[in-house]
Design a protein around this motif. Structure first.
Motif, PDB file in Angstrom:
ATOM      1  N   MET A  60      55.149 -44.662  84.362  1.00  0.00           N
ATOM      2  CA  MET A  60      55.580 -44.301  83.009  1.00  0.00           C
ATOM      3  C   MET A  60      55.568 -45.517  82.080  1.00  0.00           C
ATOM      4  O   MET A  60      55.150 -45.417  80.924  1.00  0.00           O
ATOM      5  CB  MET A  60      56.974 -43.669  83.046  1.00  0.00           C
ATOM      6  N   GLN A  61      55.987 -46.661  82.587  1.00  0.00           N
ATOM      7  CA  GLN A  61      56.006 -47.855  81.748  1.00  0.00           C
ATOM      8  C   GLN A  61      54.575 -48.259  81.370  1.00  0.00           C
ATOM      9  O   GLN A  61      54.308 -48.617  80.222  1.00  0.00           O
ATOM     10  CB  GLN A  61      56.729 -49.004  82.454  1.00  0.00           C
ATOM     11  N   SER A  62      53.659 -48.173  82.320  1.00  0.00           N
ATOM     12  CA  SER A  62      52.258 -48.479  82.028  1.00  0.00           C
ATOM     13  C   SER A  62      51.689 -47.502  80.994  1.00  0.00           C
ATOM     14  O   SER A  62      50.959 -47.903  80.084  1.00  0.00           O
ATOM     15  CB  SER A  62      51.431 -48.428  83.311  1.00  0.00           C
ATOM     16  N   ILE A  63      52.041 -46.235  81.127  1.00  0.00           N
ATOM     17  CA  ILE A  63      51.588 -45.226  80.165  1.00  0.00           C
ATOM     18  C   ILE A  63      52.116 -45.550  78.767  1.00  0.00           C
ATOM     19  O   ILE A  63      51.375 -45.470  77.782  1.00  0.00           O
ATOM     20  CB  ILE A  63      52.027 -43.814  80.604  1.00  0.00           C
ATOM     21  N   LEU A  64      53.373 -45.929  78.665  1.00  0.00           N
ATOM     22  CA  LEU A  64      53.946 -46.268  77.358  1.00  0.00           C
ATOM     23  C   LEU A  64      53.255 -47.477  76.738  1.00  0.00           C
ATOM     24  O   LEU A  64      53.034 -47.518  75.522  1.00  0.00           O
ATOM     25  CB  LEU A  64      55.445 -46.523  77.475  1.00  0.00           C
ATOM     26  N   ILE A  65      52.930 -48.462  77.556  1.00  0.00           N
ATOM     27  CA  ILE A  65      52.196 -49.622  77.044  1.00  0.00           C
ATOM     28  C   ILE A  65      50.847 -49.156  76.502  1.00  0.00           C
ATOM     29  O   ILE A  65      50.432 -49.565  75.408  1.00  0.00           O
ATOM     30  CB  ILE A  65      52.029 -50.693  78.138  1.00  0.00           C
ATOM     31  N   GLY A  66      50.170 -48.289  77.240  1.00  0.00           N
ATOM     32  CA  GLY A  66      48.880 -47.753  76.787  1.00  0.00           C
ATOM     33  C   GLY A  66      49.002 -46.967  75.496  1.00  0.00           C
ATOM     34  O   GLY A  66      48.143 -47.072  74.611  1.00  0.00           O
ATOM     35  N   ILE A  67      50.065 -46.190  75.366  1.00  0.00           N
ATOM     36  CA  ILE A  67      50.291 -45.431  74.131  1.00  0.00           C
ATOM     37  C   ILE A  67      50.512 -46.382  72.958  1.00  0.00           C
ATOM     38  O   ILE A  67      49.961 -46.182  71.866  1.00  0.00           O
ATOM     39  CB  ILE A  67      51.469 -44.452  74.291  1.00  0.00           C
ATOM     40  N   ALA A  68      51.304 -47.425  73.172  1.00  0.00           N
ATOM     41  CA  ALA A  68      51.550 -48.408  72.110  1.00  0.00           C
ATOM     42  C   ALA A  68      50.237 -49.072  71.682  1.00  0.00           C
ATOM     43  O   ALA A  68      49.981 -49.242  70.485  1.00  0.00           O
ATOM     44  CB  ALA A  68      52.550 -49.457  72.583  1.00  0.00           C
ATOM     45  N   ILE A  69      49.399 -49.415  72.650  1.00  0.00           N
ATOM     46  CA  ILE A  69      48.092 -50.020  72.338  1.00  0.00           C
ATOM     47  C   ILE A  69      47.255 -49.044  71.513  1.00  0.00           C
ATOM     48  O   ILE A  69      46.647 -49.425  70.505  1.00  0.00           O
ATOM     49  CB  ILE A  69      47.356 -50.420  73.630  1.00  0.00           C
ATOM     50  N   SER A  70      47.217 -47.788  71.921  1.00  0.00           N
ATOM     51  CA  SER A  70      46.431 -46.781  71.194  1.00  0.00           C
ATOM     52  C   SER A  70      46.928 -46.599  69.765  1.00  0.00           C
ATOM     53  O   SER A  70      46.126 -46.490  68.833  1.00  0.00           O
ATOM     54  CB  SER A  70      46.475 -45.439  71.927  1.00  0.00           C
ATOM     55  N   LEU A  71      48.236 -46.558  69.589  1.00  0.00           N
ATOM     56  CA  LEU A  71      48.798 -46.409  68.237  1.00  0.00           C
ATOM     57  C   LEU A  71      48.427 -47.600  67.357  1.00  0.00           C
ATOM     58  O   LEU A  71      48.079 -47.431  66.179  1.00  0.00           O
ATOM     59  CB  LEU A  71      50.309 -46.230  68.301  1.00  0.00           C
ATOM     60  N   ILE A  72      48.492 -48.793  67.930  1.00  0.00           N
ATOM     61  CA  ILE A  72      48.111 -49.991  67.167  1.00  0.00           C
ATOM     62  C   ILE A  72      46.635 -49.916  66.786  1.00  0.00           C
ATOM     63  O   ILE A  72      46.259 -50.231  65.647  1.00  0.00           O
ATOM     64  CB  ILE A  72      48.432 -51.262  67.973  1.00  0.00           C
ATOM     65  N   GLN A  73      45.798 -49.468  67.718  1.00  0.00           N
ATOM     66  CA  GLN A  73      44.367 -49.340  67.422  1.00  0.00           C
ATOM     67  C   GLN A  73      44.125 -48.332  66.306  1.00  0.00           C
ATOM     68  O   GLN A  73      43.304 -48.565  65.422  1.00  0.00           O
ATOM     69  CB  GLN A  73      43.599 -48.910  68.673  1.00  0.00           C
ATOM     70  N   ILE A  74      44.833 -47.229  66.337  1.00  0.00           N
ATOM     71  CA  ILE A  74      44.659 -46.198  65.306  1.00  0.00           C
ATOM     72  C   ILE A  74      45.111 -46.715  63.946  1.00  0.00           C
ATOM     73  O   ILE A  74      44.390 -46.621  62.954  1.00  0.00           O
ATOM     74  CB  ILE A  74      45.418 -44.909  65.691  1.00  0.00           C
ATOM     75  N   VAL A  75      46.315 -47.281  63.891  1.00  0.00           N
ATOM     76  CA  VAL A  75      46.872 -47.730  62.614  1.00  0.00           C
ATOM     77  C   VAL A  75      46.041 -48.858  62.019  1.00  0.00           C
ATOM     78  O   VAL A  75      45.611 -48.789  60.862  1.00  0.00           O
ATOM     79  CB  VAL A  75      48.351 -48.160  62.776  1.00  0.00           C
ATOM     80  N   PHE A  76      45.794 -49.904  62.810  1.00  0.00           N
ATOM     81  CA  PHE A  76      45.087 -51.055  62.247  1.00  0.00           C
ATOM     82  C   PHE A  76      43.581 -50.833  62.179  1.00  0.00           C
ATOM     83  O   PHE A  76      42.890 -51.494  61.410  1.00  0.00           O
ATOM     84  CB  PHE A  76      45.449 -52.336  62.995  1.00  0.00           C
ATOM     85  N   GLY A  77      43.061 -49.895  62.952  1.00  0.00           N
ATOM     86  CA  GLY A  77      41.662 -49.518  62.819  1.00  0.00           C
ATOM     87  C   GLY A  77      41.432 -48.797  61.508  1.00  0.00           C
ATOM     88  O   GLY A  77      40.386 -48.928  60.879  1.00  0.00           O
TER      89      GLY A  77
END
Length: 157
Positions: free
Chosen positions: A93-110
């Motif tokens: 679950m912690q790894s999944i949350l890290i991945g979600i945070a990375i994806s959100l950053i990619q979406i927002v700053f992309g």
């Protein structure tokens, strides 16, 4: 906090290995660092070798949906499965949350621009965090990441 787990070697291995998924998500964000700081090229070479199994798994699923399929499999078959040790479920679950945070950053700053610089910073934060988590798992400890771990403890029961 440094909570110790009653984790056998199998639990320690699987607890650590799930962080390869988060590493796979963040490596592409940091690739620009290798051109700015050529001395980091061996780090990226090592990571690319380490992540071969993850890339194979992602590549098996057609249409670029590998990440989302793996996400649902991990949530449904691991995190919510009470038969799997809490240690593995927590780290998954912690790894999944890290991945979600990375994806959100990619979406927002992309979308807004500036992903290159922000991506490099995210890489410089997430890569050491993933390595820390993997080492803690190997030691049989719960890796404590501020905010993330507290949320994970509340979600994984």
């Amino acid at each position: 906090m440094g909570r110790y787990a009653l984790a056998d070697n199998k639990d320690r291995f699987f607890g650590a290995i799930v962080y390869l998924l988060a590493l796979a998500d963040v490596v592409a964000l940091g690739l620009g660092l290798a051109t700015i700081i050529p001395a980091l090229s061996p780090v990226f070479d090592f990571l690319s070798i380490l992540l071969i199994p993850v890339m194979i798994i992602y590549g098996i699923i057609p249409g670029g949906f590998g990440g989302i399929v793996i996400f649902f499999i991990l949530i449904l078959a691991v995190v919510q499965n009470q038969k799997i040790s809490y240690f593995i479920r927590f780290n998954t679950m912690q790894s999944i949350l890290i991945g979600i945070a990375i994806s959100l950053i990619q979406i927002v700053f992309g979308t807004l621009g500036g992903l290159n610089i922000i991506g490099m910073v995210v890489f410089l934060v997430v890569m050491p965090a993933c390595i820390y988590c993997m080492v803690q798992c190997a030691l049989g400890k719960y890796p404590e990441i501020p905010s993330f771990s507290k949320f994970v403890y509340e979600q994984v029961r």
